[in-house]
Design an enzyme around this catalytic site. Structure first.
Site, PDB file in Angstrom:
ATOM      1  N   GLU A  74     -12.464  29.476 -18.519  1.00 57.30           N
ATOM      2  CA  GLU A  74     -10.785  29.977 -18.443  1.00 57.30           C
ATOM      3  C   GLU A  74     -10.333  30.158 -17.912  1.00 57.30           C
ATOM      4  O   GLU A  74     -10.345  29.677 -16.672  1.00 57.30           O
ATOM      5  CB  GLU A  74     -11.323  31.681 -18.424  1.00 57.30           C
ATOM      6  CG  GLU A  74     -10.871  32.619 -19.200  1.00 57.30           C
ATOM      7  CD  GLU A  74     -10.689  34.004 -19.790  1.00 57.30           C
ATOM      8  OE1 GLU A  74     -11.148  34.558 -20.511  1.00 57.30           O
ATOM      9  OE2 GLU A  74     -10.332  34.440 -18.359  1.00 57.30           O
ATOM     10  N   LYS A  76      -6.778  31.359 -16.894  1.00 60.70           N
ATOM     11  CA  LYS A  76      -6.332  32.837 -16.584  1.00 60.70           C
ATOM     12  C   LYS A  76      -5.400  32.575 -15.768  1.00 60.70           C
ATOM     13  O   LYS A  76      -5.529  32.073 -14.349  1.00 60.70           O
ATOM     14  CB  LYS A  76      -6.975  33.758 -16.239  1.00 60.70           C
ATOM     15  CG  LYS A  76      -6.749  35.310 -16.165  1.00 60.70           C
ATOM     16  CD  LYS A  76      -7.366  35.718 -16.095  1.00 60.70           C
ATOM     17  CE  LYS A  76      -9.205  36.014 -15.557  1.00 60.70           C
ATOM     18  NZ  LYS A  76      -9.979  37.374 -15.808  1.00 60.70           N
ATOM     19  N   LYS A 135      -7.692  33.948 -26.263  1.00 62.45           N
ATOM     20  CA  LYS A 135      -8.528  35.089 -25.273  1.00 62.45           C
ATOM     21  C   LYS A 135      -6.822  36.201 -25.272  1.00 62.45           C
ATOM     22  O   LYS A 135      -6.081  35.874 -24.663  1.00 62.45           O
ATOM     23  CB  LYS A 135      -8.705  35.302 -23.693  1.00 62.45           C
ATOM     24  CG  LYS A 135      -9.691  35.894 -23.042  1.00 62.45           C
ATOM     25  CD  LYS A 135     -10.693  36.116 -23.296  1.00 62.45           C
ATOM     26  CE  LYS A 135     -11.183  36.953 -22.012  1.00 62.45           C
ATOM     27  NZ  LYS A 135     -11.439  36.834 -21.468  1.00 62.45           N
ATOM     28  N   GLU A 184     -16.819  41.753 -28.612  1.00 62.06           N
ATOM     29  CA  GLU A 184     -16.687  41.811 -26.952  1.00 62.06           C
ATOM     30  C   GLU A 184     -17.015  43.320 -27.225  1.00 62.06           C
ATOM     31  O   GLU A 184     -16.517  44.490 -27.730  1.00 62.06           O
ATOM     32  CB  GLU A 184     -15.348  41.515 -26.227  1.00 62.06           C
ATOM     33  CG  GLU A 184     -15.872  41.945 -24.834  1.00 62.06           C
ATOM     34  CD  GLU A 184     -13.995  41.511 -23.759  1.00 62.06           C
ATOM     35  OE1 GLU A 184     -14.268  40.188 -23.568  1.00 62.06           O
ATOM     36  OE2 GLU A 184     -13.410  42.428 -23.356  1.00 62.06           O
ATOM     37  N   ASN A 204     -18.667  42.903 -22.081  1.00 62.50           N
ATOM     38  CA  ASN A 204     -18.217  42.163 -20.404  1.00 62.50           C
ATOM     39  C   ASN A 204     -18.471  43.464 -19.738  1.00 62.50           C
ATOM     40  O   ASN A 204     -18.570  44.171 -20.042  1.00 62.50           O
ATOM     41  CB  ASN A 204     -16.873  42.737 -21.294  1.00 62.50           C
ATOM     42  CG  ASN A 204     -15.313  42.194 -20.191  1.00 62.50           C
ATOM     43  OD1 ASN A 204     -16.294  42.333 -19.086  1.00 62.50           O
ATOM     44  ND2 ASN A 204     -14.434  42.148 -20.265  1.00 62.50           N
ATOM     45  N   GLU A 234     -20.227  37.977 -20.177  1.00 64.75           N
ATOM     46  CA  GLU A 234     -18.779  37.795 -19.970  1.00 64.75           C
ATOM     47  C   GLU A 234     -18.503  38.940 -18.176  1.00 64.75           C
ATOM     48  O   GLU A 234     -18.933  39.971 -17.745  1.00 64.75           O
ATOM     49  CB  GLU A 234     -17.464  38.064 -20.523  1.00 64.75           C
ATOM     50  CG  GLU A 234     -18.048  37.418 -22.410  1.00 64.75           C
ATOM     51  CD  GLU A 234     -16.983  38.700 -22.479  1.00 64.75           C
ATOM     52  OE1 GLU A 234     -17.007  38.707 -24.454  1.00 64.75           O
ATOM     53  OE2 GLU A 234     -15.551  39.112 -22.545  1.00 64.75           O
ATOM     54  N   SER A 235     -17.704  37.848 -17.759  1.00 70.40           N
ATOM     55  CA  SER A 235     -17.191  38.604 -16.749  1.00 70.40           C
ATOM     56  C   SER A 235     -17.943  38.939 -15.338  1.00 70.40           C
ATOM     57  O   SER A 235     -19.474  38.487 -15.494  1.00 70.40           O
ATOM     58  CB  SER A 235     -16.029  39.914 -17.101  1.00 70.40           C
ATOM     59  OG  SER A 235     -15.132  39.497 -17.599  1.00 70.40           O
TER      60      SER A 235
END
Length: 282
Positions: A74, A76, A135, A184, A204, A234-235
């Site tokens: 990603e 960001k 995103k 998600e 997530n 995710e994350s």
């Protein structure tokens, strides 16, 4: 482009009247933003862009390719919970390095007001010949057309801000434009948002209402996701050991952002991470 120089790093700065949680605040702002975009740029104009009729790269195919590492890398700049993460790195340099070192997909934040991104970031990242995920907080078909017009291959639908019926409508619309969908979820209640049109499911580990992270969330939900779906964690992924745990739980993709972007040079950080991951797999 909106000026983000006054971005406040305090999470509480994004809570409005009535103590809205962060996600509520973002969606309320997004509705106004989308209405403005519709009034500014017509659907017809979006469909005339150079990217609109390009051949789509399939995230599903890239994730099922055993020769690839499954990382969705990603780009960001900032977030409501962390503030500025990296406002120095260039999107072309970083996404090109991600691609060169084997990323299966690029995730590009296009939300400007809260995350400091832009559609232009995704357009610049489009020079890479791998799938690109837009995103953002998709709530309207217009944003899906817009995603296609700026070169995205995949859109994100967040169950926490959509009803199951709305997820199905938006997912079917995206598929009609040959775009893929990443749905998600982050809790058991959101499993009901999964439908035939959502083939890729991301869990997530970050609660979008409190922004707290719990990496066990993906493991707990993984066994409840239909077996015919492709699973993405995710994350909260910051080491190769966590990826091994997720792989053993059946995950094919791993969305990682802050772990690379918080480094002075995300390109080098990603290269080192992939090197370690490859050595572990061997």
């Amino acid at each position: 482009m909106e000026n983000t120089s006054n971005f406040n790093t305090s999470e509480t700065a994004f809570r409005g009247a009535g103590e809205l949680n962060i996600l509520d605040k973002i969606i309320a702002y997004k509705k106004t933003e989308v209405a403005h975009a519709k009034a500014t740029v017509s659907v017809e104009a979006l469909m005339q862009t150079a990217f609109y009729n390009r051949k789509i790269f399939s995230l599903k195919q890239f994730l099922l390719d055993e020769t690839k590492n499954g990382i969705i890398a990603e780009f960001k700049r900032q977030s409501p919970s962390k503030g500025i993460i990296n406002d120095k790195a260039g999107v072309v340099e970083v996404t090109t390095a991600y691609t060169h070192h084997g990323a299966s997909c690029l995730s590009v934040l296009t939300d400007q007001h809260f995350f400091g991104g832009s559609n232009d970031d995704l357009i610049k990242a489009r020079i890479n010949n791998i799938p690109v995920l837009r995103k953002d907080f998709i709530i309207d078909e217009y944003q899906i057309i817009e995603a296609k017009s700026i070169g995205a291959d995949v859109i994100l639908l967040i169950a926490a801000c959509l009803t199951p019926e709305r997820v199905q409508q938006l997912a079917l619309f995206a598929k009609s434009l040959q775009l893929e969908v990443l749905l998600e979820i982050h809790c058991e209640e959101e499993l009901q948002h999964i439908c035939p049109a959502t083939e890729i499911i991301g869990v997530n580990n970050r609660d979008l209402k409190t922004f707290t992270v719990d990496i066990n969330r993906s493991i707990a939900l993984s066994k409840k996701i239909p077996v015919d779906k492709i699973k993405i964690a995710e994350s909260g992924i910051n080491n190769i050991e966590t990826i091994s745990i997720f792989k053993n739980a059946g995950f094919k993709g791993f969305l990682i952002g802050e772990n690379f972007m918080k480094q002075p040079d995300p390109s080098i950080a990603f290269a080192h991470f992939v090197q370690k991951l490859s050595a572990t797999i061997i």
